[in-house]
Write a protein that holds these residues in place. Structure first.
Motif, PDB file in Angstrom:
ATOM      1  N   ALA A 196       0.763  -1.275  -0.183  1.00 15.02           N
ATOM      2  CA  ALA A 196       0.021  -0.040  -0.096  1.00 15.02           C
ATOM      3  C   ALA A 196       0.875   1.215  -0.067  1.00 15.02           C
ATOM      4  CB  ALA A 196      -0.920  -0.068   1.434  1.00 15.02           C
ATOM      5  N   ALA A 197       1.963   1.288   0.819  1.00 16.34           N
ATOM      6  CA  ALA A 197       2.755   2.418   0.708  1.00 16.34           C
ATOM      7  C   ALA A 197       3.427   2.730  -0.583  1.00 16.34           C
ATOM      8  CB  ALA A 197       3.821   2.145   1.738  1.00 16.34           C
ATOM      9  N   ARG A 198       3.606   1.563  -1.338  1.00 17.35           N
ATOM     10  CA  ARG A 198       4.220   1.718  -2.543  1.00 17.35           C
ATOM     11  C   ARG A 198       3.205   2.339  -3.719  1.00 17.35           C
ATOM     12  NH1 ARG A 198       8.583   2.384  -6.021  1.00 17.35           N
ATOM     13  NH2 ARG A 198       8.709   0.675  -7.764  1.00 17.35           N
ATOM     14  N   GLY A 199       2.126   2.308  -3.308  1.00 15.93           N
ATOM     15  CA  GLY A 199       0.972   2.863  -4.176  1.00 15.93           C
ATOM     16  C   GLY A 199       0.314   1.710  -4.857  1.00 15.93           C
ATOM     17  N   VAL A 200       0.238   0.281  -4.489  1.00 18.58           N
ATOM     18  CA  VAL A 200      -0.302  -0.845  -5.196  1.00 18.58           C
ATOM     19  C   VAL A 200      -1.544  -0.887  -4.635  1.00 18.58           C
ATOM     20  CG1 VAL A 200       0.003  -3.068  -5.625  1.00 18.58           C
ATOM     21  CG2 VAL A 200       2.010  -1.798  -5.595  1.00 18.58           C
ATOM     22  N   GLY A 201      -2.561  -0.908  -5.377  1.00 19.23           N
ATOM     23  CA  GLY A 201      -4.123  -1.289  -5.085  1.00 19.23           C
ATOM     24  C   GLY A 201      -4.228  -2.619  -4.933  1.00 19.23           C
ATOM     25  N   GLN A 202      -5.444  -2.988  -4.422  1.00 15.40           N
ATOM     26  CA  GLN A 202      -5.978  -4.327  -4.162  1.00 15.40           C
ATOM     27  C   GLN A 202      -7.598  -4.324  -4.376  1.00 15.40           C
ATOM     28  OE1 GLN A 202      -4.875  -6.080  -0.359  1.00 15.40           O
ATOM     29  NE2 GLN A 202      -6.640  -7.121  -0.246  1.00 15.40           N
ATOM     30  N   VAL A 203      -7.822  -5.426  -4.978  1.00 13.36           N
ATOM     31  CA  VAL A 203      -9.385  -5.527  -5.086  1.00 13.36           C
ATOM     32  C   VAL A 203      -9.471  -7.060  -5.072  1.00 13.36           C
ATOM     33  CG1 VAL A 203      -9.458  -5.814  -7.806  1.00 13.36           C
ATOM     34  CG2 VAL A 203     -11.202  -5.079  -6.733  1.00 13.36           C
ATOM     35  N   SER A 204     -10.716  -7.419  -4.616  1.00  6.42           N
ATOM     36  CA  SER A 204     -10.969  -8.865  -4.327  1.00  6.42           C
ATOM     37  C   SER A 204     -12.180  -9.451  -5.345  1.00  6.42           C
ATOM     38  CB  SER A 204     -11.541  -9.153  -3.045  1.00  6.42           C
ATOM     39  OG  SER A 204     -10.694  -8.973  -2.240  1.00  6.42           O
ATOM     40  N   LEU A 205     -11.934 -10.672  -5.794  1.00  6.70           N
ATOM     41  CA  LEU A 205     -12.879 -11.545  -6.431  1.00  6.70           C
ATOM     42  C   LEU A 205     -13.083 -12.889  -5.704  1.00  6.70           C
ATOM     43  CD1 LEU A 205     -10.785 -13.742  -7.842  1.00  6.70           C
ATOM     44  CD2 LEU A 205     -10.890 -12.265  -9.836  1.00  6.70           C
ATOM     45  N   THR A 206     -13.746 -13.613  -6.203  1.00  9.98           N
ATOM     46  CA  THR A 206     -14.234 -15.080  -5.616  1.00  9.98           C
ATOM     47  C   THR A 206     -14.150 -16.161  -6.344  1.00  9.98           C
ATOM     48  OG1 THR A 206     -15.429 -13.821  -3.761  1.00  9.98           O
ATOM     49  CG2 THR A 206     -15.523 -16.349  -4.032  1.00  9.98           C
ATOM     50  N   LEU A 207     -13.025 -16.971  -6.248  1.00 13.23           N
ATOM     51  CA  LEU A 207     -13.314 -18.525  -6.842  1.00 13.23           C
ATOM     52  C   LEU A 207     -13.243 -19.465  -6.161  1.00 13.23           C
ATOM     53  CD1 LEU A 207     -13.281 -19.745  -9.795  1.00 13.23           C
ATOM     54  CD2 LEU A 207     -11.196 -20.260  -9.516  1.00 13.23           C
ATOM     55  N   HIS A 208     -14.348 -20.185  -5.943  1.00 15.36           N
ATOM     56  CA  HIS A 208     -14.312 -21.386  -4.836  1.00 15.36           C
ATOM     57  C   HIS A 208     -13.553 -22.464  -5.428  1.00 15.36           C
ATOM     58  CE1 HIS A 208     -16.478 -19.123  -1.799  1.00 15.36           C
ATOM     59  NE2 HIS A 208     -17.509 -19.369  -2.599  1.00 15.36           N
ATOM     60  N   VAL A 209     -12.154 -22.732  -5.055  1.00 18.67           N
ATOM     61  CA  VAL A 209     -11.309 -23.672  -5.642  1.00 18.67           C
ATOM     62  C   VAL A 209     -11.722 -25.151  -5.362  1.00 18.67           C
ATOM     63  CG1 VAL A 209      -8.972 -24.589  -6.147  1.00 18.67           C
ATOM     64  CG2 VAL A 209      -9.492 -22.140  -5.098  1.00 18.67           C
ATOM     65  N   GLY A 210     -11.939 -25.850  -6.206  1.00 19.49           N
ATOM     66  CA  GLY A 210     -12.569 -27.204  -6.166  1.00 19.49           C
ATOM     67  C   GLY A 210     -11.367 -28.257  -5.911  1.00 19.49           C
ATOM     68  N   ALA A 211     -11.874 -29.489  -5.455  1.00 21.63           N
ATOM     69  CA  ALA A 211     -11.214 -30.907  -5.542  1.00 21.63           C
ATOM     70  C   ALA A 211     -10.578 -31.012  -6.792  1.00 21.63           C
ATOM     71  CB  ALA A 211     -11.914 -31.913  -4.869  1.00 21.63           C
ATOM     72  N   GLY A 212     -11.119 -30.862  -7.880  1.00 22.94           N
ATOM     73  CA  GLY A 212     -10.404 -31.101  -9.157  1.00 22.94           C
ATOM     74  C   GLY A 212      -9.175 -30.385  -9.470  1.00 22.94           C
ATOM     75  N   THR A 213      -8.634 -29.440  -8.687  1.00 23.35           N
ATOM     76  CA  THR A 213      -7.320 -28.992  -8.736  1.00 23.35           C
ATOM     77  C   THR A 213      -6.208 -30.295  -8.412  1.00 23.35           C
ATOM     78  OG1 THR A 213      -5.985 -26.991  -8.301  1.00 23.35           O
ATOM     79  CG2 THR A 213      -7.046 -28.209  -6.377  1.00 23.35           C
ATOM     80  N   PHE A 214      -6.613 -31.151  -7.889  1.00 18.99           N
ATOM     81  CA  PHE A 214      -5.623 -32.057  -7.471  1.00 18.99           C
ATOM     82  C   PHE A 214      -5.590 -33.320  -8.455  1.00 18.99           C
ATOM     83  CE2 PHE A 214      -6.910 -30.847  -2.927  1.00 18.99           C
ATOM     84  CZ  PHE A 214      -5.966 -29.774  -2.905  1.00 18.99           C
ATOM     85  N   LEU A 215      -6.553 -33.234  -9.473  1.00 15.18           N
ATOM     86  CA  LEU A 215      -6.728 -34.094 -10.359  1.00 15.18           C
ATOM     87  C   LEU A 215      -5.590 -34.207 -11.334  1.00 15.18           C
ATOM     88  CD1 LEU A 215     -10.628 -34.691 -10.914  1.00 15.18           C
ATOM     89  CD2 LEU A 215      -8.965 -35.940  -9.202  1.00 15.18           C
ATOM     90  N   PRO A 216      -4.807 -35.541 -11.788  1.00 13.49           N
ATOM     91  CA  PRO A 216      -3.871 -35.248 -12.628  1.00 13.49           C
ATOM     92  C   PRO A 216      -4.437 -35.303 -13.910  1.00 13.49           C
ATOM     93  CG  PRO A 216      -4.058 -37.555 -11.908  1.00 13.49           C
ATOM     94  CD  PRO A 216      -5.116 -36.730 -11.039  1.00 13.49           C
ATOM     95  N   ILE A 217      -3.535 -35.059 -15.014  1.00 15.46           N
ATOM     96  CA  ILE A 217      -3.941 -35.108 -16.438  1.00 15.46           C
ATOM     97  C   ILE A 217      -3.492 -36.284 -17.139  1.00 15.46           C
ATOM     98  CG2 ILE A 217      -3.510 -33.995 -18.652  1.00 15.46           C
ATOM     99  CD1 ILE A 217      -4.527 -31.893 -16.704  1.00 15.46           C
TER     100      ILE A 217
END
Length: 361
Positions: free
Chosen positions: A208-229
């Motif tokens: 914040a002191a550097r002048g960098v802003g911040q904003v939020s969004l929401t993505l509910h990360v699911g269990a599929g993130t662990f699944l292999p290709i």
């Protein structure tokens, strides 16, 4: 959103690399912002620390963070004598506390529609099997009382640590705090947006002191993130859908920052995926609410973010494919070879990397 006309041929092997098991972090750096940070730009990999992040950003830049909150989503249950393990994935009623949950269930083949399960440690819960789907997915109805479910999860649920974090006796007490980002506000994730795990109040003050802003969004990360290709061609792999929201005010703030010349800094792959789900070809972010299963692979034309802060990902994973798409395959091969050689710590509890978009660095 338009994609590149000529997508490159891909093989899962293109994203393989040798990763010593000892480099997969089993606990986080303490304090969180003491982790290392590898900067990957056109100048090649450079060693830094997470606390150096303000030095790499400019006044007017805007960080986009994911404010999802990890819930204790792993439950152990029985159908008669048959034991099953339930990993809640997402609420089906708009992602915000619906009565029916999409879940990944170990031993799902033992279940049939109409079966009633008993949850260990929470006898008041009696989820009913609504539907069995492919890949071990099951729809479960926990009944209308969401307060009852939330209280039971806090008592009987486990923090769903990824399988590569060894906890033979279950999660440790400290994992409840360690695996929860500082930005967490909206309950619903079953995996942490791990880039956010590096932030501390002191680091946010410095940004914040550097002048960098911040904003939020929401993505509910699911269990599929662990699944292999599993597909030889990654383009044949389909990600599980995840629920996300970009509020109108957040979209307006992102567009305003870009209009003023600020760079958009996605904090984590989850933030980047949702941004790319909501952006048009001119780089304008639209408000978004719903499911996304976007899979970002080389050949994707990025319009939403200029930089990405993310952790180090596993070989042949969808997330390593994403960062290769964002920063370039050759640059990421060099960066990850450097990270391995310099003993950077990988994945959820590991170190960070700051990536410049390939066509913007």
């Amino acid at each position: 959103m338009t994609q590149a006309a000529n997508l490159p041929d891909l093989r899962a092997e293109d994203f393989d690399f040798a990763l010593p098991e000892a480099l997969i972090a089993q606990s986080p750096a303490r304090p969180r912002d003491a982790a290392r940070m590898l900067v990957a730009s056109t100048d090649g990999p450079r060693d830094a620390g997470v606390r150096d992040l303000p030095d790499w950003l400019r006044p007017g830049d805007l960080m986009v963070v994911n404010d999802t909150c990890v819930i204790p989503a792993r439950l152990r249950a029985r159908r008669g004598e048959a034991r099953v393990e339930i990993m809640l994935n997402r609420a089906e009623a708009g992602g915000q506390g619906g009565t029916v949950w999409h879940a990944l269930v170990r031993n799902a083949r033992k279940l049939r529609p109409g079966d009633i399960l008993s949850v260990e440690g929470a006898p008041e819960l009696s989820p009913r099997v609504v539907e069995r789907q492919e890949g071990g997915a099951v729809l479960l109805d926990f009944g209308p009382d969401q307060g009852l479910l939330a209280a039971a999860l806090e008592r009987a649920g486990e923090i769903p640590l990824p399988p590569y974090i060894a906890r033979p006796d279950g999660p440790r007490p400290e994992d409840r705090d360690d695996y929860q980002p500082i930005f967490a506000r909206q309950p619903g994730a079953v995996a942490a947006p791990t880039a956010s795990l590096h932030f501390t109040p002191a680091l946010l003050e410095a940004l914040a002191a550097r002048g960098v802003g911040q904003v939020s969004l929401t993505l509910h990360v699911g269990a599929g993130t662990f699944l292999p290709i599993r597909a030889e061609n990654p383009r044949e792999h389909k990600l599980h859908a995840e629920w996300g929201e970009i509020a109108p005010a957040a979209a307006e703030a992102i567009n305003a920052a870009r209009a003023k010349g600020g760079r958009i800094v996605a904090i984590g792959t989850t933030a980047l995926r949702l941004l790319e789900s909501a952006v048009d070809d001119q780089g304008t972010i639209r408000p978004f609410q719903g499911l996304t299963d976007i899979f970002l692979l080389p050949g994707h034309v990025f319009h939403s973010a200029d930089l990405l802060l993310t952790n180090f990902h596993l070989p042949k994973s969808s997330l390593f494919m994403l960062v290769s798409a964002f920063a370039g395959m050759a640059r990421m091969r060099d960066a990850y070879a450097h990270a391995v050689a310099q003993n950077y710590r990988f994945y959820s509890y590991g170190d960070a990397s700051l990536l410049f978009r390939e066509d913007a660095a």
